[in-house]
Design an enzyme around this catalytic site. Structure first.
Site, PDB file in Angstrom:
ATOM      1  N   SER A 144      -5.141  -4.043  -1.596  1.00 25.78           N
ATOM      2  CA  SER A 144      -5.320  -5.487  -1.503  1.00 25.78           C
ATOM      3  C   SER A 144      -4.980  -6.004  -0.112  1.00 25.78           C
ATOM      4  CB  SER A 144      -4.478  -6.208  -2.556  1.00 25.78           C
ATOM      5  OG  SER A 144      -3.101  -6.036  -2.295  1.00 25.78           O
ATOM      6  N   TYR A 157      -1.254   0.062   8.755  1.00 28.25           N
ATOM      7  CA  TYR A 157      -1.677   0.490   7.423  1.00 28.25           C
ATOM      8  C   TYR A 157      -2.827  -0.377   6.911  1.00 28.25           C
ATOM      9  CZ  TYR A 157      -1.659   0.950   2.354  1.00 28.25           C
ATOM     10  OH  TYR A 157      -2.041   1.118   1.044  1.00 28.25           O
TER      11      TYR A 157
END
Length: 270
Positions: A144, A157
């Site tokens: 998400s 990330y």
């Protein structure tokens, strides 16, 4: 019962966390599972738990940063379990911070696993899938974070997962003429050990490094269960959905904020 019951699934990063939850959920649906990972002992443990549920399972050492390792894994899976009908590209790692301050090897590791790893995996397994008939599907575990404006702590990330989601979209277009579906899975915060991902980092990227247990407190205290993610993901894969969002409390707000900012980038209508 899954449309893949009696067929073979492959899961990278299947030894623990979300990958292991996928493996067990597939076993409950009657799917044979190949558990691929660099964590050999954990992969074997998960494979035994899968087999205990009445399906066939093997644990295969596979490093997604190494195409030769994946090619050998593909050969072993087909030899032992037969043609692959479902490929779940799940292996992923995280580093803190962004791309500027992180070490060169940490950045190389992140991108080799999260971006080149899915490419390597697809190239190893998909060509043979294209030569078979029936239900065939590829799934990607993104994040998400793809919907969020990234802060400094999540920058590297999150950007790698946004790249992975774009890769899944490209592969979806490539595989559509062959009747192979693609699902992109976007979990929110999950209680896994991704905060300690460097425990399995190869020497070529700096070697293993363990984080103290207190570093995982946020994931343990706030993260959803891997079983919740797996149940939602398996339903989406079985339905052939393009996208599967498994939201946490911030996912929808992050999505709305991001797309409001994108809309603001369009030129004003005259």
């Amino acid at each position: 019962m899954s449309r893949f019951a009696g067929k073979t699934a492959v899961i990278t990063g299947g030894a623990d966390g979300i990958g292991a939850a996928y493996a067990l959920a597939l076993a409950d649906a009657g799917v044979h599972v190949a558990v691929l990972d660099v964590l050999d002992d954990k992969a074997a443990e998960t494979s035994r738990a899968v087999a205990d549920r009445g399906v066939k399972s093997i644990a295969v050492h596979a490093d997604v940063t190494d195409p030769a390792s994946l090619a050998a894994a593909q050969e072993q899976v087909v030899k032992d379990l037969g043609p692959v009908a479902l490929l779940i590209i799940n292996a992923g790692v995280g580093i803190g911070g962004g791309y500027i301050g992180a070490s060169r090897r940490a950045v190389d590791w992140l991108l080799n696993v999260n971006v080149l790893g899915p490419i390597n995996t697809a190239r190893a397994f998909v060509p043979a899938m294209m030569e078979t008939d029936g239900d065939r599907h590829v799934a990607f575990t993104a994040s998400s974070a793809c919907f969020a404006q990234l802060d400094a702590g999540l920058a590297a990330y999150g950007a790698s997962k946004k790249a992975m989601a774009g890769l899944a979209e490209g592969i979806r277009a490539e595989l559509a003429p062959h009747g192979i579906g693609v699902t992109t899975i976007y979990p929110g915060l999950v209680n896994t050990r991704i905060w300690d991902a460097a425990r399995a980092r190869p020497d070529k990227f700096g070697g293993p490094r363990h984080q103290p247990e207190e570093a995982g407190a946020h994931w343990r205290d706030e993260g959803m269960t891997v079983e919740h993610v797996a149940a939602r993901a398996m339903a989406a894969i079985d339905a052939g959905d393009m996208h599967c969002i498994v939201p946490d409390d911030r996912t929808r707000d992050n999505f709305d904020e991001t797309f409001d900012l994108l809309r603001a980038g369009f030129p004003a209508q005259s």
